[in-house]
Every structure is written in structure tokens, then in C-alpha cells.
Design a protein around this motif. Structure first.
Motif, PDB file in Angstrom:
ATOM      1  N   GLU A  64       0.822  -1.213   0.000  1.00  0.00           N
ATOM      2  CA  GLU A  64       0.000   0.000   0.000  1.00  0.00           C
ATOM      3  C   GLU A  64       0.857   1.264   0.000  1.00  0.00           C
ATOM      4  OE1 GLU A  64      -3.621   2.026   2.643  1.00  0.00           O
ATOM      5  OE2 GLU A  64      -2.851   0.028   3.132  1.00  0.00           O
ATOM      6  N   LYS A  65       1.875   1.315   0.830  1.00  0.00           N
ATOM      7  CA  LYS A  65       2.730   2.505   0.922  1.00  0.00           C
ATOM      8  C   LYS A  65       3.467   2.758  -0.384  1.00  0.00           C
ATOM      9  CE  LYS A  65       6.740   4.363   3.393  1.00  0.00           C
ATOM     10  NZ  LYS A  65       7.824   4.055   4.366  1.00  0.00           N
ATOM     11  N   GLU A  66       4.021   1.702  -0.977  1.00  0.00           N
ATOM     12  CA  GLU A  66       4.785   1.863  -2.221  1.00  0.00           C
ATOM     13  C   GLU A  66       3.911   2.365  -3.356  1.00  0.00           C
ATOM     14  OE1 GLU A  66       7.014  -0.876   0.410  1.00  0.00           O
ATOM     15  OE2 GLU A  66       4.903  -0.661  -0.177  1.00  0.00           O
ATOM     16  N   LEU A  67       2.697   1.874  -3.442  1.00  0.00           N
ATOM     17  CA  LEU A  67       1.788   2.343  -4.480  1.00  0.00           C
ATOM     18  C   LEU A  67       1.449   3.815  -4.286  1.00  0.00           C
ATOM     19  CD1 LEU A  67      -0.767  -0.604  -4.854  1.00  0.00           C
ATOM     20  CD2 LEU A  67       1.306  -0.187  -6.154  1.00  0.00           C
ATOM     21  N   ALA A  68       1.194   4.195  -3.050  1.00  0.00           N
ATOM     22  CA  ALA A  68       0.828   5.589  -2.766  1.00  0.00           C
ATOM     23  C   ALA A  68       1.982   6.536  -3.060  1.00  0.00           C
ATOM     24  CB  ALA A  68       0.382   5.724  -1.314  1.00  0.00           C
ATOM     25  N   GLU A  69       3.207   6.082  -2.849  1.00  0.00           N
ATOM     26  CA  GLU A  69       4.372   6.954  -3.044  1.00  0.00           C
ATOM     27  C   GLU A  69       4.683   7.184  -4.515  1.00  0.00           C
ATOM     28  OE1 GLU A  69       7.467   5.048  -0.877  1.00  0.00           O
ATOM     29  OE2 GLU A  69       6.948   6.039   1.031  1.00  0.00           O
ATOM     30  N   THR A  70       4.471   6.177  -5.352  1.00  0.00           N
ATOM     31  CA  THR A  70       4.878   6.296  -6.759  1.00  0.00           C
ATOM     32  C   THR A  70       3.711   6.398  -7.731  1.00  0.00           C
ATOM     33  OG1 THR A  70       5.007   3.891  -6.994  1.00  0.00           O
ATOM     34  CG2 THR A  70       7.018   5.035  -6.330  1.00  0.00           C
ATOM     35  N   GLY A  71       2.507   6.091  -7.278  1.00  0.00           N
ATOM     36  CA  GLY A  71       1.344   6.138  -8.153  1.00  0.00           C
ATOM     37  C   GLY A  71       0.700   7.514  -8.178  1.00  0.00           C
ATOM     38  N   VAL A  72      -0.136   7.719  -9.163  1.00  0.00           N
ATOM     39  CA  VAL A  72      -0.927   8.941  -9.309  1.00  0.00           C
ATOM     40  C   VAL A  72      -2.400   8.533  -9.320  1.00  0.00           C
ATOM     41  CG1 VAL A  72      -1.511  10.866 -10.836  1.00  0.00           C
ATOM     42  CG2 VAL A  72       0.878  10.145 -10.593  1.00  0.00           C
ATOM     43  N   ARG A  73      -3.212   9.214  -8.537  1.00  0.00           N
ATOM     44  CA  ARG A  73      -4.648   8.921  -8.477  1.00  0.00           C
ATOM     45  C   ARG A  73      -5.385   9.910  -9.380  1.00  0.00           C
ATOM     46  NH1 ARG A  73      -7.115   9.927  -3.934  1.00  0.00           N
ATOM     47  NH2 ARG A  73      -8.546   8.179  -3.857  1.00  0.00           N
ATOM     48  N   PRO A  74      -5.823   9.476 -10.570  1.00  0.00           N
ATOM     49  CA  PRO A  74      -6.491  10.389 -11.498  1.00  0.00           C
ATOM     50  C   PRO A  74      -7.898  10.735 -11.024  1.00  0.00           C
ATOM     51  CG  PRO A  74      -6.557   8.163 -12.354  1.00  0.00           C
ATOM     52  CD  PRO A  74      -5.727   8.099 -11.101  1.00  0.00           C
ATOM     53  N   ARG A  75      -8.338  11.930 -11.385  1.00  0.00           N
ATOM     54  CA  ARG A  75      -9.701  12.347 -11.032  1.00  0.00           C
ATOM     55  C   ARG A  75     -10.735  11.588 -11.837  1.00  0.00           C
ATOM     56  NH1 ARG A  75     -13.652  14.901 -13.240  1.00  0.00           N
ATOM     57  NH2 ARG A  75     -12.505  15.555 -15.088  1.00  0.00           N
ATOM     58  N   ALA A  76     -10.422  11.321 -13.114  1.00  0.00           N
ATOM     59  CA  ALA A  76     -11.423  10.714 -13.997  1.00  0.00           C
ATOM     60  C   ALA A  76     -10.740  10.122 -15.216  1.00  0.00           C
ATOM     61  CB  ALA A  76     -12.451  11.757 -14.445  1.00  0.00           C
ATOM     62  N   LEU A  77     -11.495   9.266 -15.902  1.00  0.00           N
ATOM     63  CA  LEU A  77     -11.134   8.802 -17.237  1.00  0.00           C
ATOM     64  C   LEU A  77     -11.997   9.565 -18.231  1.00  0.00           C
ATOM     65  CD1 LEU A  77     -10.072   6.849 -19.471  1.00  0.00           C
ATOM     66  CD2 LEU A  77     -11.924   5.299 -18.819  1.00  0.00           C
ATOM     67  N   LEU A  78     -11.347  10.317 -19.106  1.00  0.00           N
ATOM     68  CA  LEU A  78     -12.056  11.093 -20.113  1.00  0.00           C
ATOM     69  C   LEU A  78     -11.828  10.463 -21.475  1.00  0.00           C
ATOM     70  CD1 LEU A  78     -11.095  14.748 -19.069  1.00  0.00           C
ATOM     71  CD2 LEU A  78     -13.006  13.355 -18.251  1.00  0.00           C
ATOM     72  N   GLN A  79     -12.910  10.203 -22.202  1.00  0.00           N
ATOM     73  CA  GLN A  79     -12.794   9.798 -23.599  1.00  0.00           C
ATOM     74  C   GLN A  79     -13.255  10.985 -24.446  1.00  0.00           C
ATOM     75  OE1 GLN A  79     -13.708   5.646 -24.618  1.00  0.00           O
ATOM     76  NE2 GLN A  79     -14.416   5.398 -22.512  1.00  0.00           N
ATOM     77  N   ARG A  80     -12.362  11.397 -25.367  1.00  0.00           N
ATOM     78  CA  ARG A  80     -12.565  12.663 -26.069  1.00  0.00           C
ATOM     79  C   ARG A  80     -12.516  12.459 -27.586  1.00  0.00           C
ATOM     80  NH1 ARG A  80      -8.884  17.223 -23.242  1.00  0.00           N
ATOM     81  NH2 ARG A  80     -10.330  18.519 -24.446  1.00  0.00           N
ATOM     82  N   ARG A  81     -13.150  13.372 -28.288  1.00  0.00           N
ATOM     83  CA  ARG A  81     -13.191  13.302 -29.752  1.00  0.00           C
ATOM     84  C   ARG A  81     -11.923  13.914 -30.339  1.00  0.00           C
ATOM     85  NH1 ARG A  81     -15.728  12.557 -34.367  1.00  0.00           N
ATOM     86  NH2 ARG A  81     -15.945  14.278 -35.850  1.00  0.00           N
ATOM     87  N   TRP A  82     -11.398  13.276 -31.356  1.00  0.00           N
ATOM     88  CA  TRP A  82     -10.080  13.583 -31.903  1.00  0.00           C
ATOM     89  C   TRP A  82      -9.929  15.000 -32.425  1.00  0.00           C
ATOM     90  CZ3 TRP A  82      -8.983  14.681 -37.164  1.00  0.00           C
ATOM     91  CH2 TRP A  82     -10.085  14.603 -38.046  1.00  0.00           C
ATOM     92  N   GLU A  83     -10.974  15.558 -33.016  1.00  0.00           N
ATOM     93  CA  GLU A  83     -10.831  16.807 -33.746  1.00  0.00           C
ATOM     94  C   GLU A  83     -11.144  18.028 -32.886  1.00  0.00           C
ATOM     95  OE1 GLU A  83     -11.974  18.284 -38.224  1.00  0.00           O
ATOM     96  OE2 GLU A  83     -13.542  17.295 -37.045  1.00  0.00           O
ATOM     97  N   ASP A  84     -12.268  17.977 -32.173  1.00  0.00           N
ATOM     98  CA  ASP A  84     -12.687  19.158 -31.429  1.00  0.00           C
ATOM     99  C   ASP A  84     -12.458  19.045 -29.920  1.00  0.00           C
ATOM    100  OD1 ASP A  84     -14.707  17.424 -30.632  1.00  0.00           O
ATOM    101  OD2 ASP A  84     -16.271  18.384 -31.845  1.00  0.00           O
ATOM    102  N   GLY A  85     -12.009  17.874 -29.448  1.00  0.00           N
ATOM    103  CA  GLY A  85     -11.720  17.706 -28.027  1.00  0.00           C
ATOM    104  C   GLY A  85     -12.935  17.500 -27.150  1.00  0.00           C
ATOM    105  N   ARG A  86     -14.111  17.382 -27.761  1.00  0.00           N
ATOM    106  CA  ARG A  86     -15.324  17.209 -26.973  1.00  0.00           C
ATOM    107  C   ARG A  86     -15.228  15.957 -26.113  1.00  0.00           C
ATOM    108  NH1 ARG A  86     -20.004  14.788 -29.120  1.00  0.00           N
ATOM    109  NH2 ARG A  86     -19.060  15.096 -31.176  1.00  0.00           N
ATOM    110  N   THR A  87     -15.641  16.055 -24.829  1.00  0.00           N
ATOM    111  CA  THR A  87     -15.639  14.900 -23.936  1.00  0.00           C
ATOM    112  C   THR A  87     -16.861  14.042 -24.215  1.00  0.00           C
ATOM    113  OG1 THR A  87     -14.402  16.051 -22.207  1.00  0.00           O
ATOM    114  CG2 THR A  87     -15.696  14.138 -21.533  1.00  0.00           C
ATOM    115  N   LEU A  88     -16.605  12.793 -24.597  1.00  0.00           N
ATOM    116  CA  LEU A  88     -17.676  11.863 -24.926  1.00  0.00           C
ATOM    117  C   LEU A  88     -18.140  11.077 -23.703  1.00  0.00           C
ATOM    118  CD1 LEU A  88     -16.084  10.478 -28.221  1.00  0.00           C
ATOM    119  CD2 LEU A  88     -17.841  12.254 -28.022  1.00  0.00           C
ATOM    120  N   LEU A  89     -17.218  10.808 -22.787  1.00  0.00           N
ATOM    121  CA  LEU A  89     -17.538  10.045 -21.582  1.00  0.00           C
ATOM    122  C   LEU A  89     -16.590  10.480 -20.479  1.00  0.00           C
ATOM    123  CD1 LEU A  89     -19.298   7.656 -20.462  1.00  0.00           C
ATOM    124  CD2 LEU A  89     -17.374   6.169 -21.013  1.00  0.00           C
TER     125      LEU A  89
END
Length: 398
Positions: A64-89
Motif C-alpha cells: 500500500e505505501k509503495e503504491l501511494a508513493e509512486t502512483g498517481v490517483r487520477p480524477r477521472a477517465l475522459l474519452q474525447r473526440r479527436w478533432e474538437d476535443g469534446r468529452t464523450l464520456l
């Protein structure tokens, strides 16, 4: 009646799957030795994602400690459209995901996770420079023979030796992995080069015709990991992973959203990696020998579950052997019956995402985007519950 300590287990392969399996087996009280062909431990690829179904196991193994020290906890997973950057999910991660499943979601450098696993293995149980060249088994023992002329007799042998698995070939005959028609440019970018972009701490997957682009922070936030996946008809390089040309990666994403081109514009070095897989195997085990991880279910990285599924394999294997140490062959059959359907299903989801991520603009893409808006895709919060909520240490009733 045999006990845990009576059973000796050899694990062939010192990657994430092999080392995590060794730790699960050691925690269950078995006598475990790991044999790695390379003279030093290393992992192909720069970053990986460790979802709650894997962190549940890793926390239980004391990391647990090693993961917390070297890992990053992302806020979200964003799936976006290639051209305009619109967030799809926008799939929540961070605190909301941890509250839902009880364990955190991390983005990490592969090297950091491998180092944490290796540090937890007693050094006398980790043998480097031991390339397996032969194996033989009878009702009571498995003999592993190595290129340096040494051998080891064990009660159980586990092939965690990757998609090129020697063990798999010895059990069921050599079978060449198939090229999936995708190559990936990958690498790490120091975060300070990207400060002008004010990137969120999220996993971002940009979807476009014939390709997609992924980026997320790793190394405690010191680096941005990127993976640029492009469809390609053939693979002609001699190596599966080689230095790539940054200009080729930039050209492949010409016309994409400025954020994508800005990230690629900071890249000084990239590697190109052909993506291979194999159809699900009908069998994983024979007698006292079995497989785990990429040796039996190599999958495309499009569900971010390759490492997590190998970690699950090791936990389930340890639980099956602990349940029935007196009959290792039957314990391996139980392990296979439990794990093969789940791993095969996630393999199929990963393959489906190759098509879904790369749809050309048009009716199919529009229908996909509408389904994503309804939360009906396999990376939505509802769909991932069966993956992230799974506890591989708990065996179903006999």
C-alpha cells in the motif's frame, strides 16, 4: 496430508505477473522460487494503470505505501473526440472510485511497480539469468532445466513468461502470436515541459479514425506517459519494440486537436511497439504445470487490464493451491476453471475497443458517441463494476 510448506513452486518469469504471483504464493505459506531469464529485471512499456481489482490484492500483499508513493490517483477517465476535443464520456476515478470499490485506482510507471514487487521478494528466492530450456514432469515432480546447465525439481511449475512463453509451447505446442494491426508509439515526457498546457490529472483517451491517443501522469506526477496507437497493415521490424521516429508520430496525428499535437511536440524520444495477442487458449494447465498472465491470455491494452489480470491470476492460483495442497494437479484445474472465462471475457472487451476507438467519422461513430453519452460502453461506471469490484482471492464454492 500435504501442507502449504511441503509444496515447492517454481515461477518462470520475473515480470509483474510472475512477481505478484510469487508474493501471493509466499503469503499463502508456500516454498517459492522465481526464475527470470534476463540478467536484470525490466518491463516493456512506460506506464500502466492499476485498477481497484489489482490494488485490492497488492494492498493485501503489503504494498500500500509503495503504491501511494509512486502512483498517481487520477480524477477521472475522459474519452474525447479527436478533432474538437469534446468529452464523450467522463468516468469518475479518484475518491469516488475508491468509495465505490474500496481500493484506489493508480497510474504508475511499470518500472515503479516492478521495483516494489521485487523489493518484497526475499533475494534468495529470485534467480536472474536462468533461461528455461526444458521441462519434464511425472506424477510427483516437475524438473525445470536452464541454459546454464542447472536444474530445479519442484512440485508445481508456473509459466509467467509472457506472450513468447516457452512453458506454453512445451505444454501445448508453439503458436505464434498474431499481429493485431496496431502499433503504439510510447514514452515519458517530464511534466515541466508541459506546464503551459495545464493538463488535468486525468486519464485521457482521444478517439479518432484509425487511431487513438492516450496520456496520463505517472511517477508521482513527474512524468506524462503517452501512448499513440495507429493502425498499420504489417509489422516488418525485427524487434517487437524499437526506437520510433517522432516525426512519424506527429504525422499520424496531423489535424488532431491542438492538445494532442502540443504533447507530441514536446517528445524527444519515442519507442514503437507492435501490439500482438493470441486467441483464448482452450487449456492453461497440464498435470503440475500451469500458465498465467500473457503466457495464456495476452490482450490488447485497450481496457487497461493486462497487468491487473495477471495479478488476479496469481492471487487465484495461490488460493486454489492453499485450498487443496494435497492434490496440486486438481488445484491447477480449479484455478483454470475459475480464471479462464474471466480473462477471456476481458480479452474480448479489449479487442472490441480496438474497433470502437478507431471508428471513422460517420453513422457508426455517431451511434458510438450517443451510447457513450448514455453510459452504455464498457468503460462507463456501470460497465466496469464487474471488473473493478472483483476479488480474485475469494474462490467460488465447489
Amino acid at each position: 496430508m500435504a501442507t502449504h510448506r511441503d509444496l515447492s513452486i517454481g515461477v518462470v518469469g520475473g515480470g509483474i505477473g510472475g512477481l505478484s504471483a510469487a508474493l501471493s504464493l509466499l503469503a499463502a505459506g508456500f516454498d517459492v522460487q522465481v526464475y527470470e531469464r534476463a540478467s536484470a529485471l525490466g518491463e516493456i512499456g512506460a506506464g500502466l494503470q492499476v485498477s481497484p481489482n489489482a490494488t485490492r490484492i497488492l494492498h493485501g500483499l503489503g504494498l500500500e505505501k509503495e503504491l501511494a508513493e509512486t502512483g498517481v490517483r487520477p480524477r477521472a477517465l475522459l474519452q474525447r473526440r479527436w478533432e474538437d476535443g469534446r468529452t464523450l464520456l467522463d468516468t469518475p476515478q479518484g475518491d469516488r472510485l475508491e468509495a465505490a470499490f474500496g481500493f484506489p485506482y493508480y497510474q504508475m510507471r511499470r518500472a515503479d511497480l516492478l521495483a516494489a514487487l521485487a523489493a518484497a521478494i526475499p533475494p534468495e528466492r529470485l534467480h536472474l539469468g536462468r533461461r528455461l530450456t526444458g521441462l519434464d514432469q511425472n506424477h510427483d515432480v516437475v524438473r525445470a532445466e536452464f541454459a546454464d546447465g542447472s536444474s530445479a525439481d519442484v512440485d508445481v511449475l508456473v509459466g509467467a513468461d509472457g506472450i513468447h512463453s516457452f512453458v506454453q509451447g512445451e505444454l501445448f505446442g508453439a503458436e505464434r502470436p498474431r499481429f493485431t494491426g496496431c502499433v503504439a508509439y510510447r514514452g515519458l515526457i517530464p511534466s515541466d515541459r508541459l506546464s503551459h498546457l495545464s493538463l488535468e490529472v486525468t486519464t485521457q483517451v482521444w478517439l479518432g479514425p484509425g487511431r487513438h491517443f492516450v496520456h496520463y501522469f505517472v511517477g508521482g506526477g513527474r512524468f506524462l506517459n503517452f501512448v499513440a496507437v495507429v493502425e498499420q497493415d504489417t509489422w516488418t521490424r525485427e524487434s517487437w519494440t524499437d526506437r520510433g521516429d517522432v516525426a512519424d508520430a506527429l504525422a499520424a496525428y496531423d489535424g488532431w486537436h491542438p492538445q494532442v499535437s502540443a504533447i507530441l511536440g514536446t517528445v524527444e524520444e519515442t519507442y514503437v511497439w507492435a501490439l500482438f495477442d493470441r486467441p483464448p487458449l482452450p487449456r492453461w494447465s497440464q498435470g503440475r504445470v500451469t500458465l498465467l498472465g500473457d503466457a495464456c491470455h495476452p490482450m490488447l491494452p485497450f481496457m487497461a487490464q493486462g497487468a491487473a489480470q495477471s495479478i488476479e491470476d496469481g492471487a487465484a492460483l495461490a488460493a486454489c493451491l492453499a485450498e487443496n495442497p494435497g492434490d496440486p494437479a486438481e488445484a491447477l484445474q480449479r484455478y483454470e476453471r475459475i480464471r479462464r472465462p474471466r480473462a477471456g471475457h476481458i480479452q474480448s472487451l479489449s479487442l472490441e475497443n480496438k474497433t470502437r476507438f478507431h471508428l471513422p467519422d460517420g453513422p457508426g461513430q455517431q451511434a458510438r458517441d450517443a451510447a457513450m453519452a448514455d453510459g452504455a460502453t464498457n468503460l462507463s461506471m456501470n460497465a466496469i463494476t464487474a471488473i473493478y469490484g472483483h476479488d480474485a482471492t475469494l474462490l467460488p464454492a465447489l
